[in-house]
Write a protein that holds these residues in place. Structure first.
Motif, PDB file in Angstrom:
ATOM      1  N   UNK A 175      29.726  64.495  -6.344  1.00 27.38           N
ATOM      2  CA  UNK A 175      28.198  64.113  -6.298  1.00 27.38           C
ATOM      3  C   UNK A 175      28.369  64.769  -4.648  1.00 27.38           C
ATOM      4  N   UNK A 176      29.103  65.713  -4.222  1.00 25.23           N
ATOM      5  CA  UNK A 176      29.480  66.369  -3.375  1.00 25.23           C
ATOM      6  C   UNK A 176      28.909  67.923  -3.940  1.00 25.23           C
ATOM      7  N   UNK A 177      29.215  68.085  -4.163  1.00 19.38           N
ATOM      8  CA  UNK A 177      29.700  69.459  -5.394  1.00 19.38           C
ATOM      9  C   UNK A 177      28.148  69.703  -5.993  1.00 19.38           C
ATOM     10  N   UNK A 178      27.582  68.518  -6.174  1.00 20.51           N
ATOM     11  CA  UNK A 178      25.843  68.971  -6.746  1.00 20.51           C
ATOM     12  C   UNK A 178      24.727  69.395  -5.571  1.00 20.51           C
ATOM     13  N   UNK A 179      25.464  69.351  -4.682  1.00 19.74           N
ATOM     14  CA  UNK A 179      25.007  68.720  -2.853  1.00 19.74           C
ATOM     15  C   UNK A 179      24.341  67.731  -2.586  1.00 19.74           C
ATOM     16  N   UNK A 180      24.801  67.890  -1.156  1.00 24.47           N
ATOM     17  CA  UNK A 180      24.053  66.716  -0.299  1.00 24.47           C
ATOM     18  C   UNK A 180      23.428  66.992   0.893  1.00 24.47           C
ATOM     19  N   UNK A 181      22.650  66.134   0.531  1.00 25.83           N
ATOM     20  CA  UNK A 181      20.801  66.139   1.323  1.00 25.83           C
ATOM     21  C   UNK A 181      21.150  67.365   2.303  1.00 25.83           C
ATOM     22  N   UNK A 182      20.474  68.293   3.554  1.00 26.93           N
ATOM     23  CA  UNK A 182      20.790  69.319   4.298  1.00 26.93           C
ATOM     24  C   UNK A 182      20.967  68.480   6.020  1.00 26.93           C
ATOM     25  N   UNK A 183      19.116  68.184   5.094  1.00 24.25           N
ATOM     26  CA  UNK A 183      18.243  67.230   6.404  1.00 24.25           C
ATOM     27  C   UNK A 183      18.434  65.956   6.306  1.00 24.25           C
ATOM     28  N   UNK A 184      18.109  65.149   6.995  1.00 21.47           N
ATOM     29  CA  UNK A 184      17.990  63.843   7.131  1.00 21.47           C
ATOM     30  C   UNK A 184      16.349  63.521   6.952  1.00 21.47           C
ATOM     31  N   UNK A 185      15.223  64.169   6.359  1.00 24.74           N
ATOM     32  CA  UNK A 185      13.976  63.648   6.051  1.00 24.74           C
ATOM     33  C   UNK A 185      14.032  63.408   4.934  1.00 24.74           C
ATOM     34  N   UNK A 187      12.240  63.785   1.962  1.00 26.94           N
ATOM     35  CA  UNK A 187      12.522  64.602   0.606  1.00 26.94           C
ATOM     36  C   UNK A 187      13.285  64.407   0.208  1.00 26.94           C
ATOM     37  N   UNK A 188      14.317  65.058   1.442  1.00 27.18           N
ATOM     38  CA  UNK A 188      15.887  65.467   0.734  1.00 27.18           C
ATOM     39  C   UNK A 188      16.709  64.306   0.244  1.00 27.18           C
ATOM     40  N   UNK A 189      16.071  63.314   1.308  1.00 24.13           N
ATOM     41  CA  UNK A 189      16.872  62.053   0.924  1.00 24.13           C
ATOM     42  C   UNK A 189      16.574  61.429  -0.129  1.00 24.13           C
ATOM     43  N   UNK A 190      15.363  61.741  -0.925  1.00 30.77           N
ATOM     44  CA  UNK A 190      14.818  60.492  -2.224  1.00 30.77           C
ATOM     45  C   UNK A 190      15.221  61.344  -2.920  1.00 30.77           C
ATOM     46  N   UNK A 191      15.587  63.124  -2.407  1.00 38.61           N
ATOM     47  CA  UNK A 191      16.180  63.690  -4.362  1.00 38.61           C
ATOM     48  C   UNK A 191      17.095  63.491  -4.393  1.00 38.61           C
ATOM     49  N   UNK A 192      17.718  62.655  -2.930  1.00 36.31           N
ATOM     50  CA  UNK A 192      19.708  62.345  -3.847  1.00 36.31           C
ATOM     51  C   UNK A 192      19.632  60.963  -4.662  1.00 36.31           C
ATOM     52  N   UNK A 193      19.021  60.731  -3.955  1.00 33.95           N
ATOM     53  CA  UNK A 193      18.420  58.973  -4.887  1.00 33.95           C
ATOM     54  C   UNK A 193      18.112  59.095  -5.892  1.00 33.95           C
ATOM     55  N   UNK A 194      17.522  59.855  -6.331  1.00 30.69           N
ATOM     56  CA  UNK A 194      17.138  59.870  -7.862  1.00 30.69           C
ATOM     57  C   UNK A 194      17.824  61.077  -8.138  1.00 30.69           C
ATOM     58  N   UNK A 195      18.681  61.812  -7.995  1.00 32.23           N
ATOM     59  CA  UNK A 195      19.305  62.781  -8.486  1.00 32.23           C
ATOM     60  C   UNK A 195      20.984  61.294  -8.875  1.00 32.23           C
ATOM     61  N   UNK A 196      21.477  60.951  -7.678  1.00 27.60           N
ATOM     62  CA  UNK A 196      22.508  59.874  -8.259  1.00 27.60           C
ATOM     63  C   UNK A 196      21.947  59.129  -8.600  1.00 27.60           C
ATOM     64  N   UNK A 197      20.829  58.726  -8.969  1.00 30.76           N
ATOM     65  CA  UNK A 197      20.313  57.092  -9.845  1.00 30.76           C
ATOM     66  C   UNK A 197      20.508  57.698 -11.365  1.00 30.76           C
ATOM     67  N   UNK A 198      20.450  58.994 -11.748  1.00 23.05           N
ATOM     68  CA  UNK A 198      20.005  59.018 -12.632  1.00 23.05           C
ATOM     69  C   UNK A 198      21.611  59.684 -13.696  1.00 23.05           C
ATOM     70  N   UNK A 199      22.640  59.834 -13.029  1.00 19.90           N
ATOM     71  CA  UNK A 199      24.263  60.307 -12.738  1.00 19.90           C
ATOM     72  C   UNK A 199      25.055  58.475 -13.414  1.00 19.90           C
ATOM     73  N   UNK A 200      24.286  57.546 -12.605  1.00 14.81           N
ATOM     74  CA  UNK A 200      25.068  56.028 -12.276  1.00 14.81           C
ATOM     75  C   UNK A 200      25.091  55.311 -13.936  1.00 14.81           C
ATOM     76  N   UNK A 201      24.329  55.636 -14.720  1.00 11.14           N
ATOM     77  CA  UNK A 201      24.395  54.939 -15.728  1.00 11.14           C
ATOM     78  C   UNK A 201      25.803  55.421 -17.187  1.00 11.14           C
TER      79      UNK A 201
END
Length: 249
Positions: A175-185, A187-201
């Motif tokens: 997940x770190x290599x995929x890129x953590x949110x650079x900002x605390x906004x 939009x960036x947090x939402x993208x990180x959440x969505x990307x994580x949900x894709x790989x969790x299955x």
């Protein structure tokens, strides 16, 4: 299992899923305190603007439990008795290392006073910011009207399992290599959440937590001796039972 858990937290499956995700996401909120962040010398210099409470170290699980009680009350969780939703939800978070810690009324009603290690000022502001961000990102799940003892135990088990799965070093590095949110906004947090949900299955599949699949055949194909009456009964009836009940899980 899903229906049972949903019923014990007084909600349907969709609402229960949101609540579980929310509670799981808050499981380490107690780490937002000087006595935990200051354990790393490399982090110490970045905490110069944060107050250092004159208090001994406390378990981050316990600190999260103590702080979240009133935070949940503020979000509409009932808090009239020690078995209220706010108490129980806070204990779910506090039990994520497999041990439930009693919480008294002073800790529940005045966490900053009863647990000085939490820290006030910027620490309190940061915890509230995290709470608000997580609540919004996960769809602002409505406060449960009740959380039974059985529901709390099942929910805590799910939180513990989720914590173990996503805390694996291989998953974290990925997940770190995929890129953590650079900002605390948002939009960036939402993208990180969505990307994580894709790989969790895939993470669940690798852990062997998918639906059980049984190979074809029976007792005689697996053992070099004939089955006894009990073994014969199980061999005959279990496949039918599995077909009938598989929709419950």
């Amino acid at each position: 299992m899903k229906d049972s858990l949903a019923g014990e937290v007084s909600s349907n499956q969709a609402e229960a899923r949101s609540l579980l995700a929310y509670w799981a996401a808050l499981h380490d909120l107690g780490k937002c305190a000087d006595c935990f962040q200051g354990l790393s010398e490399s982090h110490r210099s970045t905490l110069k603007n944060y107050p250092k409470p004159d208090a001994s170290y406390q378990s981050h699980a316990f600190m999260g439990q103590a702080w979240l009680g009133q935070a949940f009350v503020g979000q509409g969780y009932g808090a009239t008795r020690s078995y209220s939703p706010a108490f129980r939800a806070a204990q779910i978070v506090g039990g994520h290392h497999g041990r439930f810690t009693p919480i008294n009324h002073v800790e529940f009603r005045s966490p900053l006073e009863a647990v000085p290690a939490l820290g006030d000022g910027l620490w309190e502001q940061q915890r509230r910011a995290i709470l608000a961000a997580v609540h919004e990102l996960l769809g602002a799940p409505a406060a449960p009207k009740r959380v039974s003892a059985a529901g709390a135990a099942m929910a805590c088990a799910v939180v513990i399992l989720a914590d173990w799965l996503v805390s694996q070093e291989s998953f974290l590095v990925e997940r770190i290599r995929a890129g953590l949110p650079s900002q605390g906004d948002r939009a960036s947090l939402q993208r990180h959440l969505q990307d994580s949900r894709v790989v969790v299955p895939l993470l669940l599949q690798q852990a062997g937590l998918g639906r059980l699949a049984f190979k074809a055949g029976g007792f005689v194909e697996d053992f070099p001796f004939p089955p006894n009456d009990l073994q014969s009964s199980i061999a005959e009836k279990l496949p039918t039972f599995s077909t009938v009940t598989q929709g419950c899980f």
